[in-house]
Motif scaffolding. Structure first.
Motif, PDB file in Angstrom:
ATOM      1  N   ALA A  84      22.500  -8.610   4.550  1.00  0.00           N
ATOM      2  CA  ALA A  84      23.181  -7.809   3.534  1.00  0.00           C
ATOM      3  C   ALA A  84      22.828  -8.337   2.154  1.00  0.00           C
ATOM      4  CB  ALA A  84      24.679  -7.865   3.763  1.00  0.00           C
ATOM      5  N   ASP A  86      24.746  -8.212  -0.554  1.00  0.00           N
ATOM      6  CA  ASP A  86      25.915  -8.904  -1.110  1.00  0.00           C
ATOM      7  C   ASP A  86      26.792  -9.442   0.012  1.00  0.00           C
ATOM      8  OD1 ASP A  86      25.405  -8.385  -3.887  1.00  0.00           O
ATOM      9  OD2 ASP A  86      25.910  -6.299  -3.472  1.00  0.00           O
ATOM     10  N   PRO A  87      26.386 -10.539   0.637  1.00  0.00           N
ATOM     11  CA  PRO A  87      27.144 -11.033   1.795  1.00  0.00           C
ATOM     12  C   PRO A  87      28.577 -11.417   1.457  1.00  0.00           C
ATOM     13  CG  PRO A  87      25.505 -12.642   1.115  1.00  0.00           C
ATOM     14  CD  PRO A  87      25.241 -11.401   0.329  1.00  0.00           C
ATOM     15  N   GLU A  89      30.614  -9.825  -0.244  1.00  0.00           N
ATOM     16  CA  GLU A  89      31.475  -8.633  -0.207  1.00  0.00           C
ATOM     17  C   GLU A  89      31.710  -8.164   1.226  1.00  0.00           C
ATOM     18  OE1 GLU A  89      32.848  -7.353  -2.780  1.00  0.00           O
ATOM     19  OE2 GLU A  89      31.610  -7.777  -4.537  1.00  0.00           O
ATOM     20  N   SER A  90      30.992  -8.762   2.174  1.00  0.00           N
ATOM     21  CA  SER A  90      31.083  -8.319   3.558  1.00  0.00           C
ATOM     22  C   SER A  90      32.264  -8.959   4.262  1.00  0.00           C
ATOM     23  CB  SER A  90      29.794  -8.659   4.303  1.00  0.00           C
ATOM     24  OG  SER A  90      28.730  -7.903   3.794  1.00  0.00           O
ATOM     25  N   ILE A  91      32.655  -8.327   5.357  1.00  0.00           N
ATOM     26  CA  ILE A  91      33.825  -8.830   6.086  1.00  0.00           C
ATOM     27  C   ILE A  91      33.540 -10.195   6.717  1.00  0.00           C
ATOM     28  CG2 ILE A  91      33.277  -7.687   8.280  1.00  0.00           C
ATOM     29  CD1 ILE A  91      36.366  -7.164   8.461  1.00  0.00           C
ATOM     30  N   GLU A  92      32.262 -10.471   7.011  1.00  0.00           N
ATOM     31  CA  GLU A  92      31.926 -11.777   7.596  1.00  0.00           C
ATOM     32  C   GLU A  92      32.315 -12.916   6.652  1.00  0.00           C
ATOM     33  OE1 GLU A  92      29.963  -9.180   7.529  1.00  0.00           O
ATOM     34  OE2 GLU A  92      29.178  -8.811   9.544  1.00  0.00           O
ATOM     35  N   ARG A  94      34.880 -12.886   4.646  1.00  0.00           N
ATOM     36  CA  ARG A  94      36.328 -13.095   4.778  1.00  0.00           C
ATOM     37  C   ARG A  94      36.654 -13.847   6.073  1.00  0.00           C
ATOM     38  NH1 ARG A  94      40.661  -8.422   3.710  1.00  0.00           N
ATOM     39  NH2 ARG A  94      39.639  -8.595   1.701  1.00  0.00           N
TER      40      ARG A  94
ATOM     41  N   GLY B  24      24.919  -2.608   0.146  1.00  0.00           N
ATOM     42  CA  GLY B  24      24.470  -4.002   0.224  1.00  0.00           C
ATOM     43  C   GLY B  24      25.403  -4.891   1.017  1.00  0.00           C
ATOM     44  N   THR B  29      31.092  -4.445   8.116  1.00  0.00           N
ATOM     45  CA  THR B  29      32.025  -4.247   6.994  1.00  0.00           C
ATOM     46  C   THR B  29      32.442  -2.786   6.908  1.00  0.00           C
ATOM     47  OG1 THR B  29      30.923  -6.042   5.814  1.00  0.00           O
ATOM     48  CG2 THR B  29      32.307  -4.589   4.495  1.00  0.00           C
TER      49      THR B  29
END
Lengths: 155, 68
Positions: A84, A86-87, A89-92, A94, B24, B29
């Motif tokens: 990704a 923007d990692p 911003e990803s759920i991973e 969190r 991105g 997600t």
């Protein structure tokens, strides 16, 4: 020379013209450091009665993490397949934060409980600090892995 | 927070991976946002708003309060 922006499994370096495959640099670097540390270990007597066998084991054990460490430092994430942009911003991201916070609490609780139990045990004597630290590291990894997997399954 | 991300995405005939690539972020997600299990950050919500060309308040809305 034009920059190679093709996405690959192991990615390309952040620097240099032509962007070389990151593993082409990480692999020899890791192997060199592993072998060098193995030789240092053998020469300093750390590897016991069979120095060169010990050196080989030392080198093998060190080479893998050093290869991965060098790769993580030099790789350009944007050249990795499926990465990704923007990692954070990803759920991973969190899950990682929550699992790390939970693991920290677990380790503090486990260490407190362990210290309390040891003070009550007569004749517990001296404990090897290396074993204690290894235990703390193992508990941290275990707690983090379990919590991360749990969060992942719940999502 | 409830949302209509899944419906909006389907109306454009986009896959979850396509939307993830546009924003991105990972596909997981998008799955979690659509299921209402993950509230995106404000910057990500703004990016969703920009990608779908709709105001944020049309995409996200608070849960209905529990009847007292």
């Amino acid at each position: 020379m034009s920059e190679n922006t093709e996405r690959t499994k192991w990615g390309r370096t952040k620097f240099g013209s032509g962007r070389r495959p990151a593993m082409a640099i990480a692999l020899p670097c890791g192997l060199l450091v592993g072998i060098a540390m193995g030789v240092v270990g053998a020469m300093s007597g750390l590897t016991g009665p069979t120095p060169w066998l010990g050196a080989a084991v030392f080198a093998l054990c060190l080479a893998v993490p050093v290869v991965l460490l060098v790769w993580a430092i030099i790789v350009d994430r944007s050249t990795l397949q499926g990465a990704a942009k923007d990692p954070e911003e990803s759920i991973e991201s969190r899950w990682y934060t929550q699992a790390a916070a939970g693991a920290q609490t677990d380790v503090i609780l486990a260490a407190s409980l362990g210290a309390f139990v040891l003070t009550l045990m007569p004749g517990s004597g001296q404990i090897d600090a290396r074993l204690v630290l290894l235990g703390v590291i193992a508990a941290s990894f275990l707690s983090f892995s379990l919590r991360y997997q749990l969060l992942r399954r719940k999502a | 927070m409830r949302n209509i991300i899944a419906d909006t995405r389907r109306s454009r005939e986009w896959s979850q991976q396509r939307l993830a690539d546009e924003l991105g972020v990972s596909r997981q997600t998008i799955i979690s946002i659509e299921r209402g299990k993950f509230d995106p950050s404000l910057p990500l919500a703004f990016r969703l708003s920009a990608v779908f060309e709709r105001p944020i308040e049309e995409l996200f809305f608070p849960e209905a309060p529990d009847p007292a």
